[in-house]
Write an enzyme that holds these catalytic residues in place. Structure first.
Site, PDB file in Angstrom:
ATOM      1  N   SER A   1      10.242  -5.128   3.775  1.00 56.00           N
ATOM      2  CA  SER A   1      11.308  -4.106   3.897  1.00 56.00           C
ATOM      3  C   SER A   1      10.868  -2.793   3.244  1.00 56.00           C
ATOM      4  O   SER A   1      11.349  -1.726   3.586  1.00 56.00           O
ATOM      5  CB  SER A   1      12.600  -4.603   3.250  1.00 56.00           C
ATOM      6  OG  SER A   1      12.382  -4.825   1.873  1.00 56.00           O
ATOM      7  N   GLU A   2       9.924  -2.914   2.300  1.00 58.30           N
ATOM      8  CA  GLU A   2       9.480  -1.717   1.579  1.00 58.30           C
ATOM      9  C   GLU A   2       8.514  -0.854   2.394  1.00 58.30           C
ATOM     10  O   GLU A   2       8.109   0.219   1.942  1.00 58.30           O
ATOM     11  CB  GLU A   2       8.863  -2.111   0.229  1.00 58.30           C
ATOM     12  CG  GLU A   2       9.933  -2.555  -0.757  1.00 58.30           C
ATOM     13  CD  GLU A   2       9.397  -2.952  -2.116  1.00 58.30           C
ATOM     14  OE1 GLU A   2       8.186  -3.126  -2.261  1.00 58.30           O
ATOM     15  OE2 GLU A   2      10.222  -3.081  -3.037  1.00 58.30           O
TER      16      GLU A   2
ATOM     17  N   HIS B   1       1.722   0.074  -2.692  1.00 57.44           N
ATOM     18  CA  HIS B   1       2.844  -0.057  -3.635  1.00 57.44           C
ATOM     19  C   HIS B   1       2.654  -1.349  -4.417  1.00 57.44           C
ATOM     20  O   HIS B   1       2.386  -2.407  -3.842  1.00 57.44           O
ATOM     21  CB  HIS B   1       4.184  -0.101  -2.895  1.00 57.44           C
ATOM     22  CG  HIS B   1       5.269  -0.684  -3.746  1.00 57.44           C
ATOM     23  ND1 HIS B   1       5.682  -0.102  -4.923  1.00 57.44           N
ATOM     24  CD2 HIS B   1       5.998  -1.821  -3.640  1.00 57.44           C
ATOM     25  CE1 HIS B   1       6.620  -0.839  -5.479  1.00 57.44           C
ATOM     26  NE2 HIS B   1       6.832  -1.900  -4.716  1.00 57.44           N
TER      27      HIS B   1
ATOM     28  N   HIS C   1      10.809   0.035 -11.564  1.00 49.68           N
ATOM     29  CA  HIS C   1      10.273  -0.723 -10.444  1.00 49.68           C
ATOM     30  C   HIS C   1       8.736  -0.828 -10.494  1.00 49.68           C
ATOM     31  O   HIS C   1       8.210  -1.879 -10.809  1.00 49.68           O
ATOM     32  CB  HIS C   1      10.753  -0.061  -9.134  1.00 49.68           C
ATOM     33  CG  HIS C   1      10.394  -0.821  -7.910  1.00 49.68           C
ATOM     34  ND1 HIS C   1      11.023  -0.652  -6.705  1.00 49.68           N
ATOM     35  CD2 HIS C   1       9.427  -1.752  -7.683  1.00 49.68           C
ATOM     36  CE1 HIS C   1      10.495  -1.455  -5.807  1.00 49.68           C
ATOM     37  NE2 HIS C   1       9.525  -2.119  -6.376  1.00 49.68           N
TER      38      HIS C   1
END
Ligand SMILES: [Zn+2]
Length: 283
Positions: A71-72, A91, A154
């Site tokens: 989803s990222e 990421h 995060h």
């Protein structure tokens, strides 16, 4: 190198560096015809093979791949949309940089020359639920002027023209954050002067490395003053508590602060109270 092999290689490296616990992190590479190759959800980055990868279009719609895309990946697509020069996005949750993300401590400037050359000012973007529309929007104000963003509470996202470059920026940032945390335990850090930093910016200009301190509205003003992203600090909750710059006038918090040192008379008073309580109990 084949894009699928590049992604698997970066995945292994993230795993070796312990930048992605369990199934954390995601990697993508821009393909031709508005398509992006990306990692699947719920899969360890250290054990991927090319068949595990997915292809999505510019809107995140999955075009191919047996596994569901992360989803990222929407965060990655936002970067590709704003930066035509970028071909790879990484990421992950590197522990030392993520410590700064959790503390919302500004990444200090003008400390290590390599960091000034390869990274420049590193922003911290506001917290948003991972995978939500707000998450992809949270990085938009920063994408143009940097190559790595710390995501509040995060992790990090870095991006570059090539796959190795995208990973390097995360590696350089995490190594830097590690040095900062270690140096603080030795009593604190020293900054290099604005003039020395200007010398580094001159090299950057010579080598054609981008830096808003060269071309931005505050070019050459206060090169160590976090001029590019400071306007976002208040909204994001970013402060300079652990690593204030001398010019800020902030004293910051000292290493070990919070540990109370008792004076001899305090200890005597406590001992008297304990003795009197013991006396009452023995009566
Ligand atoms: Zn994440």
């Amino acid at each position: 190198m084949d894009p699928a092999d590049s992604i698997c290689q970066i995945g292994k490296r993230l795993d070796e560096l312990r930048f992605a616990a369990a199934n954390d992190g995601n990697i993508s590479i821009r393909l031709e015809d508005n398509r992006v190759l990306c990692t699947p959800t719920m899969h360890s980055k250290g054990s991927m093979t090319p068949v595990d990868l997915c292809v999505v279009d510019n809107d995140g719609k999955q075009i191919s791949g047996k596994k569901r895309r992360s989803s990222e990946v929407m965060l990655h697509l936002e970067i590709y949309r704003h930066r035509p020069d970028v071909n790879c996005v990484v990421h992950c949750h590197p522990p030392h940089a993520t410590a700064f993300a959790v503390a919302r401590e500004a990444i200090p400037q003008c400390v290590l020359p390599e960091v000034e050359i390869f990274l420049g000012e590193v922003p911290i973007s506001p917290y948003a639920t991972p995978g939500s529309p707000a998450f992809r929007q949270s990085i938009v104000p920063f994408i143009q002027d940097c190559n790595v963003i710390v995501l509040a509470n995060h992790g990090t996202v870095s991006f570059g023209q090539t796959a190795p470059m995208a990973l390097w920026f995360t590696e350089i940032l995490d190594a830097y954050c590690r040095v900062l945390i270690l140096a603080r335990q030795l009593g604190g850090i020293h900054h290099i002067s604005d003039d020395h930093c200007r010398e580094l910016l001159a090299y950057k200009q010579e080598w054609d490395f981008s830096d808003p301190r060269i071309y931005g509205p505050n070019a050459n003003c206060n090169v160590c003053g976090h001029e590019t992203f400071r306007a976002h600090w208040e909204a994001v909750g970013v402060t300079q508590r652990a690593f204030p710059h001398p010019s800020s006038g902030e004293s910051g918090i000292e290493a070990g602060q919070g540990v109370t040192t008792l004076s001899e008379s305090d200890i005597e008073k406590i001992a008297e109270r304990v003795a009197s309580k013991l006396g009452k109990l023995n009566r």
